[in-house]
Design a protein around this motif. Structure first.
Motif, PDB file in Angstrom:
ATOM      1  N   ALA A  22       7.923   5.352  -4.022  1.00 31.46           N
ATOM      2  CA  ALA A  22       8.439   5.757  -5.331  1.00 31.46           C
ATOM      3  C   ALA A  22       8.492   7.278  -5.464  1.00 31.46           C
ATOM      4  CB  ALA A  22       7.590   5.152  -6.446  1.00 31.46           C
ATOM      5  N   LEU A  23       7.469   7.963  -4.949  1.00 26.35           N
ATOM      6  CA  LEU A  23       7.458   9.427  -4.986  1.00 26.35           C
ATOM      7  C   LEU A  23       8.624   9.994  -4.190  1.00 26.35           C
ATOM      8  CD1 LEU A  23       6.170  12.172  -5.630  1.00 26.35           C
ATOM      9  CD2 LEU A  23       4.696  11.850  -3.617  1.00 26.35           C
TER      10      LEU A  23
ATOM     11  N   ALA B 102       0.823  -1.215   0.000  1.00 25.56           N
ATOM     12  CA  ALA B 102       0.000   0.000   0.000  1.00 25.56           C
ATOM     13  C   ALA B 102       0.857   1.266   0.000  1.00 25.56           C
ATOM     14  CB  ALA B 102      -0.925  -0.001   1.219  1.00 25.56           C
ATOM     15  N   MET B 103       2.149   1.122   0.314  1.00 24.55           N
ATOM     16  CA  MET B 103       3.052   2.278   0.356  1.00 24.55           C
ATOM     17  C   MET B 103       3.845   2.447  -0.941  1.00 24.55           C
ATOM     18  SD  MET B 103       4.560   1.836   4.224  1.00 24.55           S
ATOM     19  CE  MET B 103       5.570   3.321   4.078  1.00 24.55           C
TER      20      MET B 103
ATOM     21  N   LEU C  27      14.193  12.378  -3.928  1.00 24.48           N
ATOM     22  CA  LEU C  27      15.591  12.280  -3.508  1.00 24.48           C
ATOM     23  C   LEU C  27      16.523  12.339  -4.709  1.00 24.48           C
ATOM     24  CD1 LEU C  27      15.272   9.539  -0.752  1.00 24.48           C
ATOM     25  CD2 LEU C  27      15.449  12.014  -0.440  1.00 24.48           C
ATOM     26  N   ALA C  28      16.160  11.637  -5.778  1.00 30.40           N
ATOM     27  CA  ALA C  28      16.974  11.680  -6.997  1.00 30.40           C
ATOM     28  C   ALA C  28      17.023  13.091  -7.564  1.00 30.40           C
ATOM     29  CB  ALA C  28      16.410  10.705  -8.037  1.00 30.40           C
ATOM     30  N   GLN C  29      15.904  13.800  -7.511  1.00 34.09           N
ATOM     31  CA  GLN C  29      15.867  15.171  -8.017  1.00 34.09           C
ATOM     32  C   GLN C  29      16.747  16.091  -7.188  1.00 34.09           C
ATOM     33  OE1 GLN C  29      11.947  16.899  -8.171  1.00 34.09           O
ATOM     34  NE2 GLN C  29      12.630  18.683  -9.319  1.00 34.09           N
ATOM     35  N   VAL C  30      16.718  15.919  -5.862  1.00 33.08           N
ATOM     36  CA  VAL C  30      17.575  16.731  -4.987  1.00 33.08           C
ATOM     37  C   VAL C  30      19.031  16.574  -5.403  1.00 33.08           C
ATOM     38  CG1 VAL C  30      18.500  16.875  -2.628  1.00 33.08           C
ATOM     39  CG2 VAL C  30      16.032  16.817  -2.997  1.00 33.08           C
ATOM     40  N   ILE C  31      19.474  15.325  -5.597  1.00 36.28           N
ATOM     41  CA  ILE C  31      20.870  15.078  -5.963  1.00 36.28           C
ATOM     42  C   ILE C  31      21.158  15.609  -7.357  1.00 36.28           C
ATOM     43  CG2 ILE C  31      22.585  13.289  -6.435  1.00 36.28           C
ATOM     44  CD1 ILE C  31      21.271  11.642  -4.174  1.00 36.28           C
ATOM     45  N   ALA C  32      20.233  15.404  -8.301  1.00 38.27           N
ATOM     46  CA  ALA C  32      20.432  15.879  -9.674  1.00 38.27           C
ATOM     47  C   ALA C  32      20.601  17.387  -9.732  1.00 38.27           C
ATOM     48  CB  ALA C  32      19.253  15.449 -10.547  1.00 38.27           C
TER      49      ALA C  32
ATOM     50  N   TRP D 232      15.080   3.036  -2.273  1.00 38.66           N
ATOM     51  CA  TRP D 232      15.439   4.396  -2.670  1.00 38.66           C
ATOM     52  C   TRP D 232      16.814   4.438  -3.333  1.00 38.66           C
ATOM     53  CZ3 TRP D 232      13.949   7.266   2.482  1.00 38.66           C
ATOM     54  CH2 TRP D 232      12.566   7.488   2.496  1.00 38.66           C
ATOM     55  N   CYS D 233      17.787   3.751  -2.742  1.00 36.68           N
ATOM     56  CA  CYS D 233      19.136   3.756  -3.306  1.00 36.68           C
ATOM     57  C   CYS D 233      19.121   3.261  -4.750  1.00 36.68           C
ATOM     58  CB  CYS D 233      20.067   2.892  -2.466  1.00 36.68           C
ATOM     59  SG  CYS D 233      20.424   3.542  -0.821  1.00 36.68           S
TER      60      CYS D 233
END
Length: 198
Positions: free
Chosen positions: A29-30, A23-24, A35-40, A180-181
Motif C-alpha cells: 500500500a505504501l 505480511a506485505m 506511485l500515485a503521488q509520482v503520477i499526480a 498498485w494499478c
C-alpha cells in the motif's frame, strides 16, 4: 510425476506464497501511494526486469497506459525491457549490464520513479539501473523475491516476496502490480472507490 500431481504441487506452493503476502500489505500500500503521488506530480513510471520479470514489467506498464477495468485516462508508464533496438544496441556497444541504466539516462527526469522487478535482486543490469536511478535523483521501488539480494538496499523502497521459486514469485509480483494499478486509479480519482479492483 503426473500432470495432475504437478498441478497440485504448484497450486500448494502458490497458495503458500499468497498466504504469506498478508505480511506485505502495508508495504504494498505504501508503494502504491508513492506511485500515485509520482503520477499526480507529473512524473512517470519506468519499469524494467529480465526474462519473466521483463514480461511482468510490460504487463504492469500496459495496465497503466491502457486500463485495468474501467475507462479512464492513460497513465504515464512504460517498460524499458520492451525496446529491442535499444536493448541490442546498448548491450552490443556498452554491455548488457548497461541496458536499463543507459535508457534511464536517456529518458528519465527528476520526479520519475524507476521500478525494478527481479526474482533474485542480483541481476547486474538491474543493480546498475538502481544505482543510476539514485544518481539521477529518481524515486525507486524494487519488487523482489528470495532474500532480496543487493537490490533490497539499493532501492528506496523494496518489497520482497518470501519464496525461492521464480514462477511463484512472479505470480505474486503480478498480483502486487494489479493491486498498485487499482490503487493508483483510485488515488487519482479516475475510478469510483472500489472500482479499481483487480
Amino acid at each position: 510425476m503426473s500432470g495432475a500431481e504437478l498441478f497440485d504441487r504448484n497450486l500448494a506452493a502458490h497458495q503458500q506464497v499468497f498466504a504469506a503476502l498478508g505480511a506485505m500489505r502495508e508495504a504494498v500500500a505504501l508503494a502504491g501511494a508513492r506511485l500515485a503521488q509520482v503520477i499526480a506530480e507529473g512524473g512517470r513510471l519506468l519499469l524494467f526486469g529480465n526474462g519473466g520479470s521483463a514480461c511482468d514489467s510490460l504487463h504492469i506498464a500496459a495496465e497503466l497506459s491502457g486500463r485495468l477495468r474501467q475507462e479512464r485516462r492513460a497513465l504515464p508508464a512504460w517498460s524499458l525491457s520492451g525496446d529491442v533496438g535499444a536493448l541490442t544496441a546498448i548491450g552490443n556497444d556498452y554491455g548488457y549490464e548497461q541496458v536499463f541504466a543507459r535508457q534511464l539516462q536517456a529518458h528519465a527526469r527528476r520526479g520519475d520513479c524507476a521500478i525494478a522487478l527481479s526474482t533474485s535482486g542480483r541481476s547486474p543490469n538491474v543493480l546498475r539501473a538502481l544505482a543510476c536511478a539514485e544518481e539521477l535523483g529518481l524515486e525507486s521501488i524494487a519488487l523482489l523475491g528470495r532474500d532480496g539480494g543487493p537490490a533490497r538496499t539499493m532501492a528506496r523502497l523494496a518489497l520482497v516476496v518470501p519464496h525461492d521459486d521464480s514462477a511463484r514469485i512472479q505470480e505474486a509480483h503480478i498480483f502486487i502490480g494489479h493491486t498498485w494499478c487499482g490503487q493508483i486509479e483510485q488515488a487519482l480519482g479516475l475510478v469510483p472507490a472500489g472500482g479499481g479492483r483487480a
